[in-house]
Design a protein around this motif. Structure first.
Motif, PDB file in Angstrom:
ATOM      1  N   PRO A  91     -14.580 -83.559 -48.291  1.00 46.62           N
ATOM      2  CA  PRO A  91     -13.187 -83.554 -47.834  1.00 46.62           C
ATOM      3  C   PRO A  91     -13.033 -84.234 -46.477  1.00 46.62           C
ATOM      4  O   PRO A  91     -13.959 -84.273 -45.672  1.00 46.62           O
ATOM      5  CB  PRO A  91     -12.848 -82.069 -47.739  1.00 46.62           C
ATOM      6  N   GLU A  92     -11.851 -84.802 -46.257  1.00 48.26           N
ATOM      7  CA  GLU A  92     -11.507 -85.350 -44.950  1.00 48.26           C
ATOM      8  C   GLU A  92     -11.307 -84.174 -44.005  1.00 48.26           C
ATOM      9  O   GLU A  92     -10.623 -83.207 -44.343  1.00 48.26           O
ATOM     10  CB  GLU A  92     -10.211 -86.164 -45.021  1.00 48.26           C
ATOM     11  N   LEU A  93     -11.878 -84.257 -42.820  1.00 46.00           N
ATOM     12  CA  LEU A  93     -11.780 -83.175 -41.851  1.00 46.00           C
ATOM     13  C   LEU A  93     -10.683 -83.483 -40.845  1.00 46.00           C
ATOM     14  O   LEU A  93     -10.671 -84.549 -40.240  1.00 46.00           O
ATOM     15  CB  LEU A  93     -13.114 -83.001 -41.123  1.00 46.00           C
ATOM     16  N   GLN A  94      -9.772 -82.554 -40.688  1.00 48.66           N
ATOM     17  CA  GLN A  94      -8.706 -82.674 -39.694  1.00 48.66           C
ATOM     18  C   GLN A  94      -8.789 -81.453 -38.788  1.00 48.66           C
ATOM     19  O   GLN A  94      -8.913 -80.325 -39.268  1.00 48.66           O
ATOM     20  CB  GLN A  94      -7.334 -82.725 -40.361  1.00 48.66           C
ATOM     21  N   TYR A  95      -8.724 -81.699 -37.492  1.00 49.86           N
ATOM     22  CA  TYR A  95      -8.880 -80.627 -36.512  1.00 49.86           C
ATOM     23  C   TYR A  95      -7.546 -80.305 -35.857  1.00 49.86           C
ATOM     24  O   TYR A  95      -6.766 -81.192 -35.527  1.00 49.86           O
ATOM     25  CB  TYR A  95      -9.885 -81.045 -35.436  1.00 49.86           C
ATOM     26  N   PHE A  96      -7.320 -78.999 -35.651  1.00 56.54           N
ATOM     27  CA  PHE A  96      -6.098 -78.515 -35.036  1.00 56.54           C
ATOM     28  C   PHE A  96      -6.450 -77.412 -34.043  1.00 56.54           C
ATOM     29  O   PHE A  96      -7.444 -76.717 -34.211  1.00 56.54           O
ATOM     30  CB  PHE A  96      -5.126 -77.950 -36.080  1.00 56.54           C
ATOM     31  N   ILE A  97      -5.612 -77.261 -33.024  1.00 58.59           N
ATOM     32  CA  ILE A  97      -5.787 -76.169 -32.072  1.00 58.59           C
ATOM     33  C   ILE A  97      -5.165 -74.916 -32.673  1.00 58.59           C
ATOM     34  O   ILE A  97      -4.010 -74.931 -33.089  1.00 58.59           O
ATOM     35  CB  ILE A  97      -5.130 -76.503 -30.722  1.00 58.59           C
ATOM     36  N   ASP A  98      -5.946 -73.848 -32.721  1.00 59.35           N
ATOM     37  CA  ASP A  98      -5.443 -72.564 -33.210  1.00 59.35           C
ATOM     38  C   ASP A  98      -4.826 -71.823 -32.024  1.00 59.35           C
ATOM     39  O   ASP A  98      -5.524 -71.456 -31.088  1.00 59.35           O
ATOM     40  CB  ASP A  98      -6.577 -71.743 -33.813  1.00 59.35           C
ATOM     41  N   ASP A  99      -3.525 -71.645 -32.066  1.00 59.83           N
ATOM     42  CA  ASP A  99      -2.837 -70.997 -30.953  1.00 59.83           C
ATOM     43  C   ASP A  99      -2.476 -69.547 -31.264  1.00 59.83           C
ATOM     44  O   ASP A  99      -1.606 -68.974 -30.634  1.00 59.83           O
ATOM     45  CB  ASP A  99      -1.592 -71.786 -30.562  1.00 59.83           C
ATOM     46  N   THR A 100      -3.170 -68.942 -32.182  1.00 58.35           N
ATOM     47  CA  THR A 100      -2.887 -67.566 -32.570  1.00 58.35           C
ATOM     48  C   THR A 100      -3.067 -66.615 -31.396  1.00 58.35           C
ATOM     49  O   THR A 100      -2.229 -65.741 -31.171  1.00 58.35           O
ATOM     50  CB  THR A 100      -3.795 -67.136 -33.734  1.00 58.35           C
ATOM     51  N   LEU A 101      -4.167 -66.771 -30.635  1.00 59.95           N
ATOM     52  CA  LEU A 101      -4.401 -65.875 -29.499  1.00 59.95           C
ATOM     53  C   LEU A 101      -3.320 -66.035 -28.432  1.00 59.95           C
ATOM     54  O   LEU A 101      -2.866 -65.043 -27.855  1.00 59.95           O
ATOM     55  CB  LEU A 101      -5.774 -66.131 -28.892  1.00 59.95           C
ATOM     56  N   ASP A 102      -2.907 -67.262 -28.161  1.00 56.97           N
ATOM     57  CA  ASP A 102      -1.840 -67.484 -27.192  1.00 56.97           C
ATOM     58  C   ASP A 102      -0.560 -66.786 -27.646  1.00 56.97           C
ATOM     59  O   ASP A 102       0.147 -66.177 -26.850  1.00 56.97           O
ATOM     60  CB  ASP A 102      -1.566 -68.981 -27.008  1.00 56.97           C
ATOM     61  N   TYR A 103      -0.278 -66.878 -28.934  1.00 58.17           N
ATOM     62  CA  TYR A 103       0.910 -66.239 -29.497  1.00 58.17           C
ATOM     63  C   TYR A 103       0.815 -64.718 -29.369  1.00 58.17           C
ATOM     64  O   TYR A 103       1.784 -64.055 -28.986  1.00 58.17           O
ATOM     65  CB  TYR A 103       1.066 -66.652 -30.962  1.00 58.17           C
ATOM     66  N   VAL A 104      -0.363 -64.161 -29.645  1.00 60.88           N
ATOM     67  CA  VAL A 104      -0.558 -62.709 -29.543  1.00 60.88           C
ATOM     68  C   VAL A 104      -0.347 -62.244 -28.112  1.00 60.88           C
ATOM     69  O   VAL A 104       0.348 -61.257 -27.864  1.00 60.88           O
ATOM     70  CB  VAL A 104      -1.969 -62.309 -30.056  1.00 60.88           C
ATOM     71  N   PHE A 105      -0.943 -62.960 -27.141  1.00 68.31           N
ATOM     72  CA  PHE A 105      -0.788 -62.572 -25.742  1.00 68.31           C
ATOM     73  C   PHE A 105       0.678 -62.664 -25.301  1.00 68.31           C
ATOM     74  O   PHE A 105       1.170 -61.809 -24.571  1.00 68.31           O
ATOM     75  CB  PHE A 105      -1.663 -63.434 -24.830  1.00 68.31           C
ATOM     76  N   LYS A 106       1.368 -63.686 -25.759  1.00 69.40           N
ATOM     77  CA  LYS A 106       2.779 -63.855 -25.409  1.00 69.40           C
ATOM     78  C   LYS A 106       3.609 -62.703 -25.984  1.00 69.40           C
ATOM     79  O   LYS A 106       4.468 -62.139 -25.302  1.00 69.40           O
ATOM     80  CB  LYS A 106       3.288 -65.194 -25.950  1.00 69.40           C
ATOM     81  N   MET A 107       3.331 -62.329 -27.234  1.00 71.64           N
ATOM     82  CA  MET A 107       4.088 -61.248 -27.863  1.00 71.64           C
ATOM     83  C   MET A 107       3.787 -59.912 -27.182  1.00 71.64           C
ATOM     84  O   MET A 107       4.693 -59.101 -26.967  1.00 71.64           O
ATOM     85  CB  MET A 107       3.764 -61.166 -29.359  1.00 71.64           C
ATOM     86  N   GLU A 108       2.527 -59.671 -26.830  1.00 70.51           N
ATOM     87  CA  GLU A 108       2.181 -58.429 -26.135  1.00 70.51           C
ATOM     88  C   GLU A 108       2.898 -58.339 -24.796  1.00 70.51           C
ATOM     89  O   GLU A 108       3.367 -57.275 -24.400  1.00 70.51           O
ATOM     90  CB  GLU A 108       0.670 -58.335 -25.935  1.00 70.51           C
ATOM     91  N   LYS A 109       2.993 -59.448 -24.092  1.00 67.37           N
ATOM     92  CA  LYS A 109       3.688 -59.471 -22.808  1.00 67.37           C
ATOM     93  C   LYS A 109       5.175 -59.162 -23.000  1.00 67.37           C
ATOM     94  O   LYS A 109       5.752 -58.365 -22.257  1.00 67.37           O
ATOM     95  CB  LYS A 109       3.512 -60.834 -22.150  1.00 67.37           C
ATOM     96  N   LEU A 110       5.774 -59.777 -24.026  1.00 69.87           N
ATOM     97  CA  LEU A 110       7.196 -59.522 -24.299  1.00 69.87           C
ATOM     98  C   LEU A 110       7.436 -58.066 -24.671  1.00 69.87           C
ATOM     99  O   LEU A 110       8.401 -57.451 -24.206  1.00 69.87           O
ATOM    100  CB  LEU A 110       7.689 -60.443 -25.415  1.00 69.87           C
ATOM    101  N   PHE A 111       6.563 -57.500 -25.513  1.00 70.14           N
ATOM    102  CA  PHE A 111       6.720 -56.093 -25.895  1.00 70.14           C
ATOM    103  C   PHE A 111       6.542 -55.181 -24.692  1.00 70.14           C
ATOM    104  O   PHE A 111       7.225 -54.157 -24.568  1.00 70.14           O
ATOM    105  CB  PHE A 111       5.749 -55.713 -27.014  1.00 70.14           C
ATOM    106  N   GLY A 112       5.633 -55.527 -23.790  1.00 72.61           N
ATOM    107  CA  GLY A 112       5.449 -54.752 -22.568  1.00 72.61           C
ATOM    108  C   GLY A 112       6.688 -54.772 -21.698  1.00 72.61           C
ATOM    109  O   GLY A 112       7.067 -53.756 -21.107  1.00 72.61           O
ATOM    110  N   GLU A 113       7.338 -55.932 -21.619  1.00 71.29           N
ATOM    111  CA  GLU A 113       8.564 -56.041 -20.829  1.00 71.29           C
ATOM    112  C   GLU A 113       9.704 -55.266 -21.468  1.00 71.29           C
ATOM    113  O   GLU A 113      10.533 -54.684 -20.768  1.00 71.29           O
ATOM    114  CB  GLU A 113       8.951 -57.509 -20.674  1.00 71.29           C
TER     115      GLU A 113
END
Length: 130
Positions: A91-113
């Protein structure tokens, strides 16, 4: 659309082999940071693999992703030697940045606020309301 059993098998195989290749080529620990393969998704025709990379403590993720893309031929050659007998076509390999952790941290911060009680506006005195 849900992945087929074969897609999941190929994705798991690619994930395992790519993790080992990254470790062997020294791509998993760079500049005091760590790169790991978060997920591998394979298209239904098994001709394209999307590799999602998770970056930990790496400031310039875009340039690091580009360095990995620049070494794609080396990674793909190594991978073909390992899984060539198990797949009809590589298969052709395509690379992407996984931003799941950034999203989780952002959501935790919003819920904390949200959970913090609102502060009363300055200049109002609740004790004078009798």
């Amino acid at each position: 659309m849900e992945e087929t059993k074969r897609q999941k098998q190929v994705a798991a195989l690619l994930n395992e082999e790519l993790s080992d290749i990254f470790r062997r080529l020294g791509l998993n620990v760079i500049h005091n940071g760590m790169i790991s393969i978060a997920a591998v998704k394979v298209t239904p025709d098994l001709l394209e693999a999307r590799i999602y990379l998770s970056f930990f403590q790496i400031e310039d993720q875009a340039s690091m992703l580009q360095k990995i893309k620049d070494r794609n031929w080396e990674i793909k050659r190594e991978l073909a030697g390992r899984v060539g007998k198990q797949l009809r076509r590589m298969p052709e390999l395509q690379y992407f940045i996984d931003d799941t952790l950034d999203y989780v941290f952002k959501m935790e911060k919003l819920f904390g606020e949200i959970q913090q009680p609102p502060t009363p506006p300055a200049g109002t005195d609740d004790s004078s309301a009798s």
